[in-house]
Design an enzyme around this catalytic site. Structure first.
Site, PDB file in Angstrom:
ATOM      1  N   CYS A 250       8.706   3.351  13.851  1.00 40.07           N
ATOM      2  CA  CYS A 250       9.695   4.021  12.947  1.00 40.07           C
ATOM      3  C   CYS A 250       9.846   5.581  13.139  1.00 40.07           C
ATOM      4  O   CYS A 250       9.286   6.388  12.701  1.00 40.07           O
ATOM      5  CB  CYS A 250       9.288   3.837  11.757  1.00 40.07           C
ATOM      6  SG  CYS A 250      10.728   4.558  10.255  1.00 40.07           S
TER       7      CYS A 250
ATOM      8  N   CYS B 219      11.000   7.588  10.189  1.00 43.20           N
ATOM      9  CA  CYS B 219       9.722   7.984   9.100  1.00 43.20           C
ATOM     10  C   CYS B 219       8.621   8.947   9.716  1.00 43.20           C
ATOM     11  O   CYS B 219       8.209   9.663   8.997  1.00 43.20           O
ATOM     12  CB  CYS B 219       8.830   6.598   9.123  1.00 43.20           C
ATOM     13  SG  CYS B 219       9.884   4.964   8.836  1.00 43.20           S
ATOM     14  N   ASP B 220       8.483   8.742  11.108  1.00 39.65           N
ATOM     15  CA  ASP B 220       7.171   9.522  11.335  1.00 39.65           C
ATOM     16  C   ASP B 220       7.640  10.566  12.496  1.00 39.65           C
ATOM     17  O   ASP B 220       6.618  11.420  12.857  1.00 39.65           O
ATOM     18  CB  ASP B 220       6.230   8.449  11.736  1.00 39.65           C
ATOM     19  CG  ASP B 220       5.666   7.521  11.129  1.00 39.65           C
ATOM     20  OD1 ASP B 220       5.516   7.821   9.626  1.00 39.65           O
ATOM     21  OD2 ASP B 220       5.595   6.167  11.467  1.00 39.65           O
TER      22      ASP B 220
END
Ligand code: NAP
Length: 310
Positions: free
Chosen positions: A131, A134-135
């Site tokens: 992701c 997200c990261d």
């Protein structure tokens, strides 16, 4: 017998539960074997509104679950094994129980596909991610790779150049599957490089407990080489969790549920929300929004009343 059965407990399912139970629908959530869904395998979530300091994915899901329970939703950790959608009330088999519900919301989500390497599962959250939104931030000024050649991979690679100093796209063929416009953006981006006709043989760094590089194999020559880097994003597609709906709901060619903007599926009274019907956005907030819509539409369908303004 319930008014509403919600299958799945990611942001879509739990948001639907919050709205339905606040509307006094007798609601059950069958949360499956991976309660909380994909967010529970994410670290920090920085883009969910209302959390300016960010929030850990598992904590966000725990909060949603508490909120749904507070309004009276019954939440059961059980997997739905089969479902009879021939008419309302719909019948669900979950564990050893038979559940009946006037309406159903399917929010079973989708799962990122993984390469299946042992090193990949050991280093997940330690440099291996699926992701980018997200990261990505954790790789500021670092060298990373994205595996895959579809829209997800190329979009993620381009997005990740906001943070990373270099992004190598590793693709098993010599042509991308991604749309031409997406490809152009990547080709024009100086920070994106390509390792063509290459597959990841191994992710290096298990002993250091963090990703230190990749072992790549050229699919034509069989030659291997090491590529030192700090992170790798796997973007080889998602699989919607729709096995039990085969032949019962209309699915598209990739197995996603076909539903309109209200979440209405091919069966009246059965709604879909979140990643199980979303081939594009796949964000926690869009899943939550579609869960809200599905719950309001289910309310209207069950009670024959106009959508209330809760
Ligand atoms: P996808 O289109 O199925 O692409 C998956 C990619 O991963 C392909 O390039 C495939 O290689 C590669 N791959 C699959 N298994 C692999 C393996 N085991 N090892 C190495 N490589 C592997 O999936 P996606 O990119 O997630 O896209 C899914 C859908 O969402 C598509 O319809 C896409 O158009 C859509 N989408 C749209 C947008 C957008 O419009 N903004 C953004 C993201 C996704 P091959 O090419 O060799 O098969």
């Amino acid at each position: 017998m319930y008014d509403l059965a919600i299958i799945g407990s990611g942001p879509a399912g739990l948001t639907a539960a919050i709205y339905a139970s606040r509307g006094e629908l007798n609601t059950i959530v069958l949360e499956g074997t991976e309660p909380g869904g994909q967010l529970t395998i994410t670290s920090e979530v920085e883009n969910f509104p209302g959390f300016p300091e960010g929030i850990q994915g598992p904590e966000l899901m725990e909060r949603m679950k508490k909120q749904a329970a507070k309004f009276g939703t019954e939440i059961v950790t059980v997997e739905v094994k089969s479902i009879d959608l021939s008419g309302s009330p719909f019948r669900l088999t979950a564990g050893s129980d038979e559940i009946e519900a006037t309406a159903v919301i399917v929010a079973t989500g989708s799962k990122a596909r993984w390469l299946g390497l042992e090193s990949e599962s050991k280093l997940r959250g330690k440099g291996v991610s699926a992701c980018a939104t997200c990261d990505g931030f954790f790789f500021t000024d670092k060298e990373i790779a994205v595996v895959g050649g579809g829209d997800s991979a190329i979009e993620e690679a381009t997005f990740l150049t906001r943070f990373a100093s270099k992004v190598t796209v590793i693709h098993r063929r010599d042509k991308l599957r991604a749309s031409k416009s997406m490809q152009k953006k990547a080709f024009d981006n100086e920070k994106v490089e390509f390792a063509w006709e290459s597959v990841v043989e191994d992710i290096l760094g298990v002993e250091e407990d963090r990703v230190t590089g990749l072992l790549l194999k050229n699919v034509n020559t069989g030659e291997t080489r090491e590529l030192p880097l700090d992170g790798v994003f796997i973007a080889i597609g998602h699989t919607p969790a729709t096995d039990i709906f085969q032949g019962k709901l209309e699915l598209d060619e990739k197995g996603y549920i076909v539903a309109d903007e209200k979440g209405q599926t091919s069966v009246e009274g059965v709604f879909a929300a979140g990643d199980v019907k979303d081939t594009i956005y796949r964000q926690a907030i869009t899943a939550a929004g579609s869960g809200c819509i599905a719950a309001l539409e289910a309310y209207k369908w069950i009670t024959d009343e106009e959508i209330p303004t809760w």
